[in-house]
Motif scaffolding. Structure first.
Motif, PDB file in Angstrom:
ATOM      1  N   GLN A  97       0.796  -1.301   0.070  1.00 53.76           N
ATOM      2  CA  GLN A  97       0.134  -0.053  -0.108  1.00 53.76           C
ATOM      3  C   GLN A  97       0.671   1.269  -0.069  1.00 53.76           C
ATOM      4  N   VAL A  98       1.943   1.149   0.763  1.00 57.88           N
ATOM      5  CA  VAL A  98       2.908   2.478   0.742  1.00 57.88           C
ATOM      6  C   VAL A  98       3.422   2.575  -0.699  1.00 57.88           C
ATOM      7  N   GLU A  99       3.757   1.669  -1.267  1.00 56.10           N
ATOM      8  CA  GLU A  99       4.401   1.653  -2.489  1.00 56.10           C
ATOM      9  C   GLU A  99       3.466   2.461  -3.490  1.00 56.10           C
ATOM     10  N   ARG A 100       2.379   1.845  -3.683  1.00 60.45           N
ATOM     11  CA  ARG A 100       1.329   2.190  -4.533  1.00 60.45           C
ATOM     12  C   ARG A 100       0.892   3.778  -4.051  1.00 60.45           C
ATOM     13  N   ASN A 101       0.854   4.137  -2.921  1.00 57.59           N
ATOM     14  CA  ASN A 101       0.119   5.211  -2.562  1.00 57.59           C
ATOM     15  C   ASN A 101       1.373   6.367  -2.886  1.00 57.59           C
ATOM     16  N   ASN A 102       2.778   5.962  -2.911  1.00 56.90           N
ATOM     17  CA  ASN A 102       3.888   6.821  -3.270  1.00 56.90           C
ATOM     18  C   ASN A 102       3.910   7.106  -4.759  1.00 56.90           C
ATOM     19  N   ALA A 103       3.296   6.181  -5.259  1.00 61.33           N
ATOM     20  CA  ALA A 103       3.261   6.239  -6.935  1.00 61.33           C
ATOM     21  C   ALA A 103       2.247   7.196  -7.168  1.00 61.33           C
ATOM     22  N   VAL A 104       1.046   7.128  -6.788  1.00 58.02           N
ATOM     23  CA  VAL A 104      -0.017   7.885  -7.089  1.00 58.02           C
ATOM     24  C   VAL A 104       0.377   9.335  -6.569  1.00 58.02           C
ATOM     25  N   VAL A 105       1.034   9.556  -5.202  1.00 54.17           N
ATOM     26  CA  VAL A 105       1.499  10.867  -5.025  1.00 54.17           C
ATOM     27  C   VAL A 105       2.499  11.566  -5.843  1.00 54.17           C
ATOM     28  N   ALA A 106       3.385  10.828  -6.669  1.00 56.92           N
ATOM     29  CA  ALA A 106       4.376  11.399  -7.272  1.00 56.92           C
ATOM     30  C   ALA A 106       3.758  11.846  -8.563  1.00 56.92           C
ATOM     31  N   GLN A 107       2.497  11.094  -9.083  1.00 54.96           N
ATOM     32  CA  GLN A 107       1.778  11.539 -10.179  1.00 54.96           C
ATOM     33  C   GLN A 107       1.074  12.961  -9.994  1.00 54.96           C
ATOM     34  N   ASP A 108       0.370  12.922  -8.869  1.00 50.22           N
ATOM     35  CA  ASP A 108      -0.267  14.435  -8.270  1.00 50.22           C
ATOM     36  C   ASP A 108       0.653  15.406  -8.265  1.00 50.22           C
ATOM     37  N   ILE A 109       1.806  15.110  -7.926  1.00 47.98           N
ATOM     38  CA  ILE A 109       2.941  16.337  -7.501  1.00 47.98           C
ATOM     39  C   ILE A 109       3.180  16.890  -8.951  1.00 47.98           C
ATOM     40  N   ASP A 110       3.323  15.968  -9.747  1.00 49.17           N
ATOM     41  CA  ASP A 110       3.803  16.251 -11.303  1.00 49.17           C
ATOM     42  C   ASP A 110       2.792  17.352 -11.901  1.00 49.17           C
ATOM     43  N   ALA A 111       1.203  16.879 -11.653  1.00 49.17           N
ATOM     44  CA  ALA A 111       0.469  17.652 -12.176  1.00 49.17           C
ATOM     45  C   ALA A 111       0.399  18.892 -11.489  1.00 49.17           C
ATOM     46  N   LEU A 112       0.185  18.953 -10.214  1.00 47.46           N
ATOM     47  CA  LEU A 112       0.269  20.192  -9.408  1.00 47.46           C
ATOM     48  C   LEU A 112       1.126  21.140  -9.801  1.00 47.46           C
ATOM     49  N   GLU A 113       2.451  20.578  -9.685  1.00 50.51           N
ATOM     50  CA  GLU A 113       3.443  21.647  -9.961  1.00 50.51           C
ATOM     51  C   GLU A 113       3.575  22.206 -11.531  1.00 50.51           C
ATOM     52  N   ALA A 114       2.958  21.255 -12.217  1.00 49.46           N
ATOM     53  CA  ALA A 114       2.673  21.925 -13.641  1.00 49.46           C
ATOM     54  C   ALA A 114       1.677  23.040 -13.802  1.00 49.46           C
ATOM     55  N   ILE A 115       0.554  22.850 -13.061  1.00 49.12           N
ATOM     56  CA  ILE A 115      -0.466  23.834 -12.878  1.00 49.12           C
ATOM     57  C   ILE A 115      -0.071  25.267 -12.182  1.00 49.12           C
ATOM     58  N   GLU A 116       0.863  25.044 -11.017  1.00 48.34           N
ATOM     59  CA  GLU A 116       1.565  26.005 -10.474  1.00 48.34           C
ATOM     60  C   GLU A 116       2.401  26.731 -11.397  1.00 48.34           C
ATOM     61  N   THR A 117       3.268  26.206 -12.318  1.00 49.79           N
ATOM     62  CA  THR A 117       4.013  26.956 -13.150  1.00 49.79           C
ATOM     63  C   THR A 117       3.206  27.930 -14.061  1.00 49.79           C
ATOM     64  N   ALA A 118       2.093  27.147 -14.397  1.00 53.30           N
ATOM     65  CA  ALA A 118       1.143  28.028 -15.306  1.00 53.30           C
ATOM     66  C   ALA A 118       0.434  29.155 -14.638  1.00 53.30           C
ATOM     67  N   LEU A 119       0.122  28.914 -13.363  1.00 58.10           N
ATOM     68  CA  LEU A 119      -0.441  30.037 -12.652  1.00 58.10           C
ATOM     69  C   LEU A 119       0.465  31.180 -12.672  1.00 58.10           C
ATOM     70  N   GLN A 120       1.706  30.960 -12.288  1.00 61.61           N
ATOM     71  CA  GLN A 120       2.757  32.067 -12.083  1.00 61.61           C
ATOM     72  C   GLN A 120       3.079  32.642 -13.410  1.00 61.61           C
ATOM     73  N   GLN A 121       2.971  31.960 -14.492  1.00 60.48           N
ATOM     74  CA  GLN A 121       3.150  32.655 -15.769  1.00 60.48           C
ATOM     75  C   GLN A 121       2.004  33.536 -16.194  1.00 60.48           C
ATOM     76  N   GLY A 122       0.770  33.286 -15.655  1.00 60.50           N
ATOM     77  CA  GLY A 122      -0.055  34.267 -15.786  1.00 60.50           C
ATOM     78  C   GLY A 122      -1.084  34.107 -17.133  1.00 60.50           C
ATOM     79  N   ASN A 123      -1.729  35.061 -17.709  1.00 65.98           N
ATOM     80  CA  ASN A 123      -2.564  34.925 -19.073  1.00 65.98           C
ATOM     81  C   ASN A 123      -3.433  33.621 -18.942  1.00 65.98           C
ATOM     82  N   LEU A 124      -4.081  33.507 -17.881  1.00 65.77           N
ATOM     83  CA  LEU A 124      -5.054  32.528 -17.387  1.00 65.77           C
ATOM     84  C   LEU A 124      -6.236  32.634 -18.112  1.00 65.77           C
ATOM     85  N   PRO A 125      -7.036  31.515 -18.606  1.00 73.59           N
ATOM     86  CA  PRO A 125      -8.372  31.584 -19.361  1.00 73.59           C
ATOM     87  C   PRO A 125      -9.252  31.742 -18.201  1.00 73.59           C
ATOM     88  N   PRO A 126     -10.876  31.819 -18.489  1.00 78.29           N
ATOM     89  CA  PRO A 126     -11.694  32.048 -17.247  1.00 78.29           C
ATOM     90  C   PRO A 126     -11.716  30.322 -16.881  1.00 78.29           C
TER      91      PRO A 126
END
Length: 354
Positions: A296-325
């Motif tokens: 369970q720990v191994e699978r949990n950490n694999a899920v978390v790693a994928q979420d982190i990649d997604a959230l950090e990509a969103i954060e980068t986009a937010l800081q760059q600005g020019n966002l759609p509604p």
């Protein structure tokens, strides 16, 4: 700041936050960490009690975690100033006298695997109870708790809250783990908003479906061909969210549940754009099986790693600005309610301080 446009501050200050897990603050070590934008150093005294002090030496701003742990004292690496566990400067070897200076002491409390810190008004700390952890299995008989890990998330904590209240992304961000979205058995429909005994959470229930997907075999390999499951997400505190599963073996829920699993997410803002993030798992079945925990720990950490990649990509986009509604859909109800609760918490505590 997105997504809490109506909030007066990025986070409430007068509440308990998680500073570390108990394992991170070991005997004889100094742990430096930035919490809510402030540097903190954590250590244990000779009796094993954990302490938290402000993390920069007031002489020349040297980070205190680079110094030495001297029993009940800590020493700055730059000029040897020594501070006791209450933050008072008690020695200055390079000076003829001890300067009148100190480190700020922050109240700290230890429950199960978590160290909680209070960084708001010190006079309020004793009057505010710690968030309840029995809801996630900590300290409860018949439950096993496994700390899965620490992650440094280079994104604002509110994106993590959005993510944890959103099951509809599982078949896409986590397709390699839960399977093809055309075949998976996870419910994507709108969540139900539930209030019970003062608690607020969102739940989904699914009856009579195949348990033979990777996700449910990972949860409990004892499941039969057909099963039922309930999914809940609950914000216990700003920095503690329980993602829980309850499962029944068979096509209906008339029998007793096989067990409960909690995937618990603990987090504290490091800055407005970064977050300290811990996960720990708890369950009330197969508690003596280390193999189940490791899987369970191994699978949990694999899920978390994928979420982190997604959230950090969103954060980068937010800081760059020019966002759609931004748009929202029915399955976003949980995340939207969570956003509203965060805004209410922040503004209520900001008003109380005014």
């Amino acid at each position: 700041m997105y997504p809490l446009g109506e909030a007066q501050k990025p986070w409430p200050e007068n509440q308990w936050y998680i500073a570390a897990t108990t394992q991170e603050v070991g005997p004889g070590t100094l742990l430096g960490r930035r919490l809510l934008g402030k540097r903190v150093v954590l250590f244990r005294d000779t009796a094993g009690k954990a302490h938290a002090l402000s993390g920069l030496c007031p002489h020349r701003m040297m980070p205190m975690e680079l110094g030495k742990h001297l029993g009940d004292l800590i020493e700055c690496a730059y000029h040897g100033l020594v501070f006791d566990r209450n933050g008072a400067c008690v020695a200055a070897p390079t000076s003829r006298s001890v300067p009148d200076c100190s480190l700020t002491r922050y109240p700290l409390a230890e429950t199960g695997p978590l160290l909680w810190i209070w960084m708001g008004d010190p006079d309020m700390a004793d009057s505010v109870p710690l968030p309840r952890t029995d809801f996630v299995g900590i300290g409860m008989p018949g439950w096993r708790v496994d700390v899965a890990g620490y992650f440094h998330l280079k994104a604002r904590y509110t994106l993590l809250v959005d993510n944890l209240f959103d099951l509809s992304h599982l078949s896409y961000i986590h397709a390699s783990i839960v399977g093809d979205p055309k075949n998976n058995t996870l419910p994507l429909e709108e969540a139900a908003f539930v209030e019970d005994d003062g608690r607020t959470f969102f739940q989904r229930v699914r009856d009579d479906f195949s348990s033979q997907d990777d996700y449910h075999r990972f949860l409990d390999p004892r499941m039969g061909e057909r099963m039922c499951a309930g999914f809940q997400t609950e914000m216990i505190a700003l920095g503690l969210i329980r993602a829980g599963d309850v499962h029944w073996c068979g096509p209906d829920r008339r029998t007793a549940p096989v067990g409960y699993s909690n995937f618990n997410h603990a987090f504290t803002p490091e800055s407005e754009h970064s977050t300290h993030y811990w996960t720990f798992l708890s369950r009330n079945y197969d508690t003596g099986n280390d193999v189940t925990s490791a899987r369970q720990v191994e699978r949990n950490n694999a899920v978390v790693a994928q979420d982190i990649d997604a959230l950090e990509a969103i954060e980068t986009a937010l800081q760059q600005g020019n966002l759609p509604p931004e748009i929202s859909m029915k399955q976003d109800l949980g995340g939207m309610r969570a956003r509203l609760r965060l805004i209410q918490m922040i503004n209520r505590k900001a008003a109380a301080q005014a």
